[in-house]
Design a protein around this motif. Structure first.
Motif, PDB file in Angstrom:
ATOM      1  N   SER A 246       0.835  -1.200   0.000  1.00  0.00           N
ATOM      2  CA  SER A 246       0.000   0.000   0.000  1.00  0.00           C
ATOM      3  C   SER A 246       0.872   1.253   0.000  1.00  0.00           C
ATOM      4  N   ARG A 247       0.279   2.380  -0.433  1.00  0.00           N
ATOM      5  CA  ARG A 247       1.027   3.638  -0.426  1.00  0.00           C
ATOM      6  C   ARG A 247       1.400   4.017   1.012  1.00  0.00           C
ATOM      7  N   GLN A 248       0.507   3.665   1.947  1.00  0.00           N
ATOM      8  CA  GLN A 248       0.785   3.953   3.362  1.00  0.00           C
ATOM      9  C   GLN A 248       2.056   3.241   3.829  1.00  0.00           C
ATOM     10  N   SER A 249       2.287   2.040   3.283  1.00  0.00           N
ATOM     11  CA  SER A 249       3.500   1.288   3.650  1.00  0.00           C
ATOM     12  C   SER A 249       4.739   2.046   3.219  1.00  0.00           C
TER      13      SER A 249
ATOM     14  N   ASN B 252       5.014   5.222   2.611  1.00  0.00           N
ATOM     15  CA  ASN B 252       5.130   6.439   3.424  1.00  0.00           C
ATOM     16  C   ASN B 252       5.700   6.116   4.809  1.00  0.00           C
ATOM     17  N   ALA B 253       5.204   5.032   5.420  1.00  0.00           N
ATOM     18  CA  ALA B 253       5.669   4.664   6.759  1.00  0.00           C
ATOM     19  C   ALA B 253       7.150   4.285   6.744  1.00  0.00           C
TER      20      ALA B 253
ATOM     21  N   LYS C 234       8.823   5.362  10.270  1.00  0.00           N
ATOM     22  CA  LYS C 234       7.857   4.892  11.267  1.00  0.00           C
ATOM     23  C   LYS C 234       7.777   3.379  11.293  1.00  0.00           C
ATOM     24  N   PHE C 235       8.170   2.762  10.190  1.00  0.00           N
ATOM     25  CA  PHE C 235       8.059   1.306  10.077  1.00  0.00           C
ATOM     26  C   PHE C 235       9.300   0.753   9.388  1.00  0.00           C
TER      27      PHE C 235
ATOM     28  N   SER D 175      10.506  -5.705   6.590  1.00  0.00           N
ATOM     29  CA  SER D 175      11.120  -7.008   6.837  1.00  0.00           C
ATOM     30  C   SER D 175      12.294  -7.186   5.871  1.00  0.00           C
TER      31      SER D 175
ATOM     32  N   LEU E 288      11.225  -7.632   2.171  1.00  0.00           N
ATOM     33  CA  LEU E 288      10.804  -6.363   1.532  1.00  0.00           C
ATOM     34  C   LEU E 288      12.011  -5.454   1.303  1.00  0.00           C
TER      35      LEU E 288
ATOM     36  N   ARG F 234      -9.370  -1.902   6.097  1.00  0.00           N
ATOM     37  CA  ARG F 234      -9.526  -0.465   6.122  1.00  0.00           C
ATOM     38  C   ARG F 234     -11.004  -0.150   6.213  1.00  0.00           C
TER      39      ARG F 234
ATOM     40  N   ASP G 200       0.614  -7.250   2.510  1.00  0.00           N
ATOM     41  CA  ASP G 200       1.215  -5.967   2.893  1.00  0.00           C
ATOM     42  C   ASP G 200       1.574  -6.007   4.381  1.00  0.00           C
ATOM     43  N   GLU G 201       2.873  -6.110   4.665  1.00  0.00           N
ATOM     44  CA  GLU G 201       3.284  -6.302   6.053  1.00  0.00           C
ATOM     45  C   GLU G 201       2.980  -5.101   6.948  1.00  0.00           C
ATOM     46  N   TYR G 202       2.960  -3.904   6.371  1.00  0.00           N
ATOM     47  CA  TYR G 202       2.646  -2.721   7.180  1.00  0.00           C
ATOM     48  C   TYR G 202       1.167  -2.753   7.609  1.00  0.00           C
ATOM     49  N   MET G 203       0.291  -3.134   6.671  1.00  0.00           N
ATOM     50  CA  MET G 203      -1.134  -3.250   7.003  1.00  0.00           C
ATOM     51  C   MET G 203      -1.339  -4.319   8.077  1.00  0.00           C
TER      52      MET G 203
ATOM     53  N   HIS H 283       0.796  -5.185  10.309  1.00  0.00           N
ATOM     54  CA  HIS H 283       1.315  -4.586  11.542  1.00  0.00           C
ATOM     55  C   HIS H 283       0.245  -3.668  12.164  1.00  0.00           C
TER      56      HIS H 283
ATOM     57  N   MET I 167      -3.994   4.860  10.748  1.00  0.00           N
ATOM     58  CA  MET I 167      -3.906   5.138   9.314  1.00  0.00           C
ATOM     59  C   MET I 167      -3.949   6.640   9.042  1.00  0.00           C
TER      60      MET I 167
ATOM     61  N   ASN J 176      -0.680   8.416   9.209  1.00  0.00           N
ATOM     62  CA  ASN J 176       0.291   8.081   8.160  1.00  0.00           C
ATOM     63  C   ASN J 176      -0.287   8.292   6.770  1.00  0.00           C
ATOM     64  N   GLN J 177      -0.936   9.406   6.575  1.00  0.00           N
ATOM     65  CA  GLN J 177      -1.519   9.675   5.245  1.00  0.00           C
ATOM     66  C   GLN J 177      -0.476  10.255   4.293  1.00  0.00           C
TER      67      GLN J 177
END
Lengths: 71, 136
Positions: A26-29, A31-32, A37-38, A41, A44, B2, B73-76, B78, B132, B135-136
């Protein structure tokens, strides 16, 4: 963890959404990860390195290694 | 998972729809249960009702487990894991608080633990939105 993702992305004129699409996240990934912020792994991180044609160490800065070089 | 997002993936949709159904079932049971008179049915019937009330919770856990195992998606993953922890935390806080209040002042009130699934899901959804939004 600090990284050079934003710089590498800017050099290629990619938006966060472009990079997210290439990485299939995701785009949020993106950005994080960019904002530290993240931490991604290892798989990745390898995908990022392959995508930018460089090494993981060239993207992510190991601050602990800078602070404690003997560890 | 989401929420309030038009661009949800098929995996998110596959997870949200059954969870919403479980929540509706649980809400329905919560509304009906206080109307069941005490001592009106046999003990085994009450155990049966209690087991039926547990089924949506088990179903929700299965859906969440399936989501976490299928999310690439590992961030999602998380964010959802953290939100679930907030959800569980909120359930424990509210349960403990209400438990003491009910035991001390309202001993004849219906079991408020029937709202656990709703509290868990609402708290988890709020936590996910907040994370979420940051982190926009």
């Amino acid at each position: 963890m600090k990284n050079r993702l934003r710089v590498l992305r800017a050099e290629r004129n990619w938006s966060q959404a472009d990079l997210a699409q290439k990485l299939e996240v995701s785009r949020q990934s993106v950005n994080a990860i960019e904002t530290g912020k993240f931490d991604p792994s290892l798989p990745l991180a390898f995908r990022l390195a392959r995508l930018f044609g460089t090494t993981i160490e060239a993207i992510f800065l190991d601050e602990d290694a800078i602070d404690h070089p003997t560890l | 998972m989401r929420t309030c997002n038009k661009n949800i993936s098929p995996l998110h949709r596959r997870s949200i729809v059954p969870i919403a159904s479980m929540m509706s079932i649980c809400g329905g049971l919560t509304a009906v249960t206080p109307r069941i008179e005490r001592g009106h049915f046999s003990t085994s019937t009450y155990y049966g009702i209690a087991l039926i009330a547990v089924l949506p919770i088990i179903g929700t856990m299965i859906v969440i487990a399936r989501y976490l195992s299928q999310e690439t998606d590992e961030y999602m993953r998380h964010l959802v894991t953290q939100s679930i922890l907030w959800g569980f935390g909120m359930v424990m806080v509210i349960d403990t608080f209400l438990g003491y209040v009910v035991q001390s002042y309202l001993p004849h009130t219906a079991a408020l633990t029937a709202l656990n699934l709703e509290i868990f899901l609402i708290a988890s959804a709020i936590a996910l939105r907040i994370q979420m939004g940051r982190n926009q």
